[in-house]
Structures are given as C-alpha cells and as structure tokens.
Design a protein around this motif. Structure first.
Motif, PDB file in Angstrom:
ATOM      1  N   GLN A 167     -31.910  17.722  28.699  1.00 17.09           N
ATOM      2  CA  GLN A 167     -31.395  16.923  27.689  1.00 17.09           C
ATOM      3  C   GLN A 167     -30.162  16.424  28.323  1.00 17.09           C
ATOM      4  N   ALA A 168     -29.331  17.036  29.106  1.00 18.71           N
ATOM      5  CA  ALA A 168     -28.311  16.145  29.667  1.00 18.71           C
ATOM      6  C   ALA A 168     -28.685  15.046  30.464  1.00 18.71           C
ATOM      7  N   MET A 169     -29.680  15.211  31.248  1.00 21.79           N
ATOM      8  CA  MET A 169     -30.159  13.922  32.142  1.00 21.79           C
ATOM      9  C   MET A 169     -30.575  12.982  31.187  1.00 21.79           C
ATOM     10  N   TRP A 170     -31.293  13.275  30.155  1.00 19.08           N
ATOM     11  CA  TRP A 170     -31.675  11.923  29.165  1.00 19.08           C
ATOM     12  C   TRP A 170     -30.285  11.297  28.564  1.00 19.08           C
ATOM     13  N   GLN A 171     -29.468  12.306  28.190  1.00 16.88           N
ATOM     14  CA  GLN A 171     -28.151  11.880  27.532  1.00 16.88           C
ATOM     15  C   GLN A 171     -27.424  11.119  28.601  1.00 16.88           C
ATOM     16  N   SER A 172     -27.207  11.311  29.779  1.00 15.06           N
ATOM     17  CA  SER A 172     -26.507  10.675  30.792  1.00 15.06           C
ATOM     18  C   SER A 172     -27.117   9.202  30.685  1.00 15.06           C
ATOM     19  N   LEU A 173     -28.106   8.656  30.161  1.00 16.86           N
ATOM     20  CA  LEU A 173     -28.695   7.464  30.187  1.00 16.86           C
ATOM     21  C   LEU A 173     -28.292   6.645  29.021  1.00 16.86           C
ATOM     22  N   LEU A 174     -27.680   7.459  28.078  1.00 14.84           N
ATOM     23  CA  LEU A 174     -27.241   6.804  26.813  1.00 14.84           C
ATOM     24  C   LEU A 174     -25.752   6.260  26.491  1.00 14.84           C
ATOM     25  N   PHE A 186     -29.519   2.844  24.777  1.00 18.93           N
ATOM     26  CA  PHE A 186     -30.095   3.383  26.020  1.00 18.93           C
ATOM     27  C   PHE A 186     -29.447   2.114  27.045  1.00 18.93           C
ATOM     28  N   VAL A 187     -28.787   2.635  28.056  1.00 19.59           N
ATOM     29  CA  VAL A 187     -27.729   1.891  29.058  1.00 19.59           C
ATOM     30  C   VAL A 187     -28.327   2.096  30.636  1.00 19.59           C
ATOM     31  N   GLY A 188     -29.327   2.883  30.627  1.00 24.45           N
ATOM     32  CA  GLY A 188     -29.777   3.112  32.042  1.00 24.45           C
ATOM     33  C   GLY A 188     -28.576   4.011  32.911  1.00 24.45           C
ATOM     34  N   LEU A 189     -28.561   3.435  34.021  1.00 27.35           N
ATOM     35  CA  LEU A 189     -27.447   4.096  34.984  1.00 27.35           C
ATOM     36  C   LEU A 189     -26.023   3.684  34.891  1.00 27.35           C
ATOM     37  N   LEU A 190     -25.613   2.925  33.537  1.00 31.01           N
ATOM     38  CA  LEU A 190     -24.422   2.351  33.471  1.00 31.01           C
ATOM     39  C   LEU A 190     -23.380   3.477  33.507  1.00 31.01           C
ATOM     40  N   ASN A 191     -23.739   4.654  32.813  1.00 26.16           N
ATOM     41  CA  ASN A 191     -22.712   5.801  32.903  1.00 26.16           C
ATOM     42  C   ASN A 191     -22.259   6.046  34.245  1.00 26.16           C
ATOM     43  N   ARG A 222     -22.541   4.431  37.202  1.00 29.99           N
ATOM     44  CA  ARG A 222     -21.602   3.320  37.592  1.00 29.99           C
ATOM     45  C   ARG A 222     -20.228   3.440  37.435  1.00 29.99           C
ATOM     46  N   GLU A 223     -19.987   3.553  36.193  1.00 24.67           N
ATOM     47  CA  GLU A 223     -18.610   3.628  35.669  1.00 24.67           C
ATOM     48  C   GLU A 223     -17.863   4.942  36.306  1.00 24.67           C
ATOM     49  N   LEU A 224     -18.532   5.838  36.419  1.00 27.27           N
ATOM     50  CA  LEU A 224     -18.104   7.084  37.072  1.00 27.27           C
ATOM     51  C   LEU A 224     -17.585   6.828  38.409  1.00 27.27           C
ATOM     52  N   LEU A 225     -18.368   6.264  39.416  1.00 27.81           N
ATOM     53  CA  LEU A 225     -17.933   5.688  40.559  1.00 27.81           C
ATOM     54  C   LEU A 225     -16.889   5.036  40.671  1.00 27.81           C
ATOM     55  N   ALA A 226     -16.596   3.859  39.605  1.00 23.29           N
ATOM     56  CA  ALA A 226     -15.358   3.400  39.692  1.00 23.29           C
ATOM     57  C   ALA A 226     -14.281   3.809  38.790  1.00 23.29           C
ATOM     58  N   ASP A 227     -14.482   4.892  38.558  1.00 22.10           N
ATOM     59  CA  ASP A 227     -13.196   5.728  37.757  1.00 22.10           C
ATOM     60  C   ASP A 227     -12.369   6.681  39.040  1.00 22.10           C
ATOM     61  N   PRO A 228     -11.105   6.124  38.902  1.00 21.66           N
ATOM     62  CA  PRO A 228     -10.455   6.677  39.905  1.00 21.66           C
ATOM     63  C   PRO A 228     -10.088   8.193  39.469  1.00 21.66           C
ATOM     64  N   TYR A 229      -9.813   8.444  38.233  1.00 17.98           N
ATOM     65  CA  TYR A 229      -9.579   9.819  38.021  1.00 17.98           C
ATOM     66  C   TYR A 229     -10.691  10.856  38.135  1.00 17.98           C
ATOM     67  N   TYR A 230     -12.038  10.222  37.916  1.00 15.62           N
ATOM     68  CA  TYR A 230     -13.315  11.055  38.321  1.00 15.62           C
ATOM     69  C   TYR A 230     -13.353  11.266  39.773  1.00 15.62           C
ATOM     70  N   LEU A 231     -13.084  10.355  40.725  1.00 15.13           N
ATOM     71  CA  LEU A 231     -12.988  10.526  42.151  1.00 15.13           C
ATOM     72  C   LEU A 231     -11.772  11.654  42.423  1.00 15.13           C
ATOM     73  N   ASN A 232     -10.632  11.412  41.699  1.00 14.87           N
ATOM     74  CA  ASN A 232      -9.817  12.387  42.103  1.00 14.87           C
ATOM     75  C   ASN A 232     -10.332  13.844  41.890  1.00 14.87           C
ATOM     76  N   SER A 233     -11.111  14.099  40.782  1.00 15.57           N
ATOM     77  CA  SER A 233     -11.605  15.463  40.420  1.00 15.57           C
ATOM     78  C   SER A 233     -12.396  15.982  41.730  1.00 15.57           C
ATOM     79  N   PHE A 234     -13.090  15.185  42.596  1.00 18.30           N
ATOM     80  CA  PHE A 234     -13.789  15.762  43.603  1.00 18.30           C
ATOM     81  C   PHE A 234     -12.726  16.303  44.630  1.00 18.30           C
TER      82      PHE A 234
END
Length: 296
Positions: A36-43, A54-59, A61-73
């Motif tokens: 369910q999470a994998m399918w929802q990640s495409l929406l 449905f947006v495919g891999l847009l979510n 791509r936005e994560l990889l461009a989010d500095p706050y998300y990268l800081n969480s790593f």
C-alpha cells in the motif's frame, strides 16, 4: 551410526498449517502495508484522500531535491551509529561484569533487566525530567560542577544527546540479556585454560570471550540498527518532536511529521519506501560482509 533424526509429517497439509499463522501475520502486518505504501508513493492526494492523481516518481524526485529531507539522512546516520555503539558497548561491559560476579549476581541481573519493561514514551518522559532545563537533576549538576548550560529545547547537539541516552538506556537491557546468555554458554574450561596460560582478565575477555560471542554480537548489531531506524519514534516524539530546528528529526519521524502533520500523504509514503529500502540494504550488507567475521 545412528540414523539422522528428521521430522516426519504423516499428512501433507500439516507443514503448511504450522507455518500458516506466521505467514498470515507477515502478509497482514508487513506485505500488505508495504504494498500500500509503495502504491501510495506514486500518487498525489489531499489530506482526506478524496482527490488522487497518479504522478509516478515525482514524489521521489521532490524528496531528493528537499534539503530538509537530505538533512534527515545525516541526522539518522549520526543517531543510529552513536546509539547502537553506545548501547552495545555499555551492555557488553555490564554483562561481562555480571558474568565475573559471584555474590549478588542475580540481584544485579534483575535490576539491569527492569528498564526493558519500561515503555519508550515513559523512558523518554523520565529522561526529559532528568534533563529538564529548570528542575532537572543532571541539569543542575552540569551547571554547578562543570558550568554547562543545558537546554535541549534550544541546543540541537544537546537534544541529540538526550534522545541517544534515552533510546540507548531502553535498549541496554535487551542487549544485556543476550550478551550474558552468550557468556554463560562459554565452557568454563576454556577460561580456566587461558588463565593457566597466564592471560589476565582483560586478555581472556578479548581473546576468548569476545570471539566466542561474535554470533550474539552480530545478531544484536542488526537488531539495534533496526531499532534505531524504526522503534525510536516514541522517544523522539515525547522528548524533542524532531527539534530544535529539525536537529533530531530522523527519517522515521519525518515520515510521521510530513504525513500526519503536513498532510503530504504521497511524499510521506515515498519516504517510508526509501526508509524500508535503506534498512533492507543495510541488513543485506551486514549479512553479506560483516557475518564473514563471525565465528560459529
């Protein structure tokens, strides 16, 4: 030679019936939510799930461009490494001390096991009171004896220290049980032989005990890393809530923050998929490379 003993099932359906409960639990509580999470990640959808696109891999791509998300790593890596190493080293030291202890060993073992029965939120609240900037005992000691002004609500490094201590304290008891069981399973004759050869307590521990408990250490390493990635949500939510300024916002807490507080269900699902993949890769790497050094 005696014949090898093997399990015999007179009915062909019996083996499947025995594993059916575990398979059902795995399907209901892991496979279905993961799919369910994998399918929802495409929406992309609103907070109520009424408008879905449905947006495919847009979510992703936005994560990889989010500095706050990268800081969480970075925050997750620092927290996981320090918490895992600290919990393992302290529990190993305590287990080794109890293993050599003769009098009162059962009392010490019972006292060291008790913290594992404490809920994560309770442990977090306990350490929050101890490190409270106004009335905390350790805060007073740090200020009076060392001149340290403690306020984890404003200082990111102090907030990270707090969640590492609270999470590690909760996990030490679990590690202690396995380390102590592994040490007590070592034949005493090996320890005595090393002592006769002139090896001191430290050398006996490093050359005899530590290699023989390497399977236990490897098992606890995997368990503690998974614990740091997933099971520390309650501690963080009850102490810092990811602050200050996202200094303690690990990946698992950011999934909750963006999904339930921010209303970004698709982005939150994408983060959960990435987190699941990271943990799977780390587990495979540990079994593929680190397990080679384990002596069974």
């Amino acid at each position: 030679m005696a014949a090898e003993k093997r399990a015999y099932f007179p009915a062909g359906w019996l083996p499947y019936a025995l594993v059916a409960p575990q398979l059902a639990i795995t399907l209901v509580f892991f496979m279905w939510p993961a799919s369910q999470a994998m399918w929802q990640s495409l929406l992309v959808e609103d907070s109520f799930g009424l408008n879905v696109q449905f947006v495919g891999l847009l979510n992703f791509r936005e994560l990889l461009a989010d500095p706050y998300y990268l800081n969480s790593f970075k925050v997750t890596a620092v927290f996981s490494v320090l918490m895992t190493l600290g919990a393992l080293l302290i529990s190993l030291l305590l287990a080794g001390s109890c293993d050599y202890l003769v009098r009162g060993a059962q009392v010490y073992q019972t006292l060291l096991i008790w913290p594992y029965a404490v809920a994560p939120v309770v442990a977090a609240v306990l350490w929050s009171f101890i490190f409270n900037p106004s009335v905390g005992i350790l805060t007073y000691v740090l200020h009076s004896w060392f001149g340290v002004e403690w306020n984890h609500m404003l200082n990111g490094n102090q907030a990270m220290t707090l969640i590492i201590i609270a999470s590690g304290w909760k996990q030490i008891s679990y590690n202690f049980l396995f380390f102590l069981a592994g040490m007590q399973a070592i034949p005493k004759s090996l320890i005595e032989a090393a002592a006769i050869d002139g090896a001191g307590p430290l050398k006996r521990f490093l050359t005899v005990v530590l290699p023989l408990i390497s399977p236990t250490t490897f098992f606890l390493l995997v368990v503690n890393i998974v614990y740091a990635f997933f099971d520390t949500f309650g501690v963080i939510d009850a102490t810092t809530q990811g602050g200050p300024v996202q200094a303690t916002q690990v990946l698992v807490y950011k999934v909750y923050h963006d999904g339930f507080k921010g209303g970004d269900l698709g982005g939150s699902a994408a983060q959960s998929v990435v987190l699941m993949v990271i943990v799977m890769v780390l587990t495979v790497v540990q079994f593929r490379y680190i397990e080679r050094k384990v002596q069974y």
